[in-house]
Design an enzyme around this catalytic site. Structure first.
Site, PDB file in Angstrom:
ATOM      1  N   GLU A   1      -2.588   0.022  -4.358  1.00  0.00           N
ATOM      2  CA  GLU A   1      -2.705  -1.050  -3.386  1.00  0.00           C
ATOM      3  C   GLU A   1      -2.904  -2.390  -4.096  1.00  0.00           C
ATOM      4  O   GLU A   1      -3.685  -2.486  -5.029  1.00  0.00           O
ATOM      5  CB  GLU A   1      -3.939  -0.739  -2.525  1.00  0.00           C
ATOM      6  CG  GLU A   1      -4.070  -1.549  -1.285  1.00  0.00           C
ATOM      7  CD  GLU A   1      -5.372  -1.220  -0.564  1.00  0.00           C
ATOM      8  OE1 GLU A   1      -5.869  -0.084  -0.651  1.00  0.00           O
ATOM      9  OE2 GLU A   1      -5.905  -2.142   0.069  1.00  0.00           O
TER      10      GLU A   1
ATOM     11  N   ASP B   1       0.851  -1.191   0.000  1.00  0.00           N
ATOM     12  CA  ASP B   1       0.000   0.000   0.000  1.00  0.00           C
ATOM     13  C   ASP B   1       0.888   1.242   0.000  1.00  0.00           C
ATOM     14  O   ASP B   1       1.632   1.484   0.949  1.00  0.00           O
ATOM     15  CB  ASP B   1      -0.887  -0.043   1.263  1.00  0.00           C
ATOM     16  CG  ASP B   1      -1.941   1.036   1.263  1.00  0.00           C
ATOM     17  OD1 ASP B   1      -2.037   1.793   0.278  1.00  0.00           O
ATOM     18  OD2 ASP B   1      -2.686   1.118   2.269  1.00  0.00           O
TER      19      ASP B   1
HETATM   20 MG   LIG Z   1      -2.426   3.865   0.084  1.00  0.00          MG
END
Ligand SMILES: [Mg+2]
Length: 366
Positions: free
Chosen positions: A116, A17
């Protein structure tokens, strides 16, 4: 441990992420923005007060601003904040660059949003933490951007891991520490626990993962339905969901054959509905959506015809609706009433996973 892990799961899963992705990109490209609270969105002063914050940098987050907050509210919390309009073509091209780096480590990549993704790196010879370190280094080399990575043996724990040390951190949750990690985790941080579920759990005396493990599966099911099962297994660190590679375009189809040929339109309509129900069941089971529907018809003379409809949006997964899409195609193929039908089939292609639907601006943007 045996009681904790219900089944051995020896996969190596990463959840990657990017940190405050849009904001980080803009700060990279204009370092002066690092020194101010930065909001990616349209300045309400110039847009009649409309608009929302797509992403805030960490300076702005310290003032209480978060993604999806109304721009006016954000401006009240951070009066000196600088607004920068989002540049999606730029973010998409950086996302593609990052996916090329993912592909250096594995072919099993499940994108969740532009910034992500889940990676299954089980087949890679290095250890999962070593892969995470290399991956972060490669992303930084190529893009000058930082990310957070969760490392574990399933997707749920990997995701919890990437959230645990944000920004620019790695959290490894191997089998040996999963039990302890989940035991101390506040209930609000479990996947799928929103405000309502949290209130319900609090009333049941559940504040942490350790408390959650004391509640029986039956009681959780009684309180939450099928989500109760998910909570039960989540508390035990068990989740067998696969990392789904969206690049593999699949099709899902079903056919019915008829020993006694169908000779009237009502029978054909009923048969289309029956086939549609079967296809819909598979699509729903796999979490798929499709934009192309192919109708296949074979008659008594072994003449086979196929016709496809492609929509810009996904087809509704409703048997009645799909049967109504198929019928005019059939009527067009057999305008006269003297047909004898041996086979009807419906196939979805251009199939994708629900998670890869057009990405919402605000989905998990952290
Ligand atoms: Mg992020």
């Amino acid at each position: 441990m045996a009681a904790f892990l219900e089944a051995k799961d020896e996969r190596k899963i990463l959840h990657v992420d990017l940190d405050a992705f849009y904001a980080q990109v803009e700060m990279r490209d204009n370092p002066a923005l690092k020194k101010v609270p930065l909001l990616i969105g349209r300045d309400p002063a110039f847009h009649h007060g409309h608009g929302v914050v797509a992403t805030a940098n960490y300076r702005a987050r310290q003032l209480g601003v978060h993604s999806a907050m109304g721009a006016i509210e954000a401006k009240k919390l951070a009066p000196n904040a600088v607004f920068v309009a989002p540049d999606f073509p730029k973010y998409r091209s950086i996302s593609a660059q990052i996916h090329e780096i993912f592909a250096e480590f594995t072919t099993v990549i499940e994108p969740v949003a532009l910034d992500e993704a889940y990676l299954d790196v089980t087949a890679h010879p290095l250890s999962a933490p070593a892969i995470a370190a290399q991956l972060r280094q490669r992303i930084f080399q190529e893009t000058a951007l930082t990310c957070s990575v969760g490392v574990s043996y399933n997707k749920v724990l990997a995701k919890l891991g990437s959230e645990h040390h944000k920004p620019n951190g790695v959290t490894v949750i191997g089998p040996a520490v999963a039990e302890r990690f989940l035991a101390q985790l506040p209930i609000a941080e479990f996947r799928g626990v929103g405000k309502k579920a949290q209130e319900k759990l609090t009333a049941m005396g559940v504040a942490t993962g350790a408390d959650l493990r004391k509640i029986s599966q039956d009681d959780l099911r009684a309180a939450f339905g099928s989500f109760g099962d998910q909570l039960y297994w989540q508390a035990r660190g068990t989740h067998f969901g696969q990392v789904k590679d969206h690049r593999v375009r699949q099709s899902v189809g079903k056919e019915n054959t008829f020993e006694l040929p169908l000779r009237d339109r009502a029978a054909v309509a009923a048969a289309f509905k029956d086939v549609a129900e079967k296809v819909v069941a598979v699509m729903k089971d796999k979490g798929f959506l499709g934009r192309t529907l192919t109708v296949k018809v074979r008659d008594d003379h072994y003449q086979t015809a196929t016709r496809s409809i492609t929509q810009r949006t996904y087809f509704a997964l409703e048997p009645d609706f799909l049967a109504r899409q198929a019928q005019p195609i059939f009527d067009d193929l057999y305008p006269e009433d003297d047909f004898a039908i041996r086979l009807l089939g419906l196939t979805f292609s251009n199939v994708s996973d629900q998670a890869s639907q057009p990405i919402s601006l605000f989905e998990n943007e952290n």
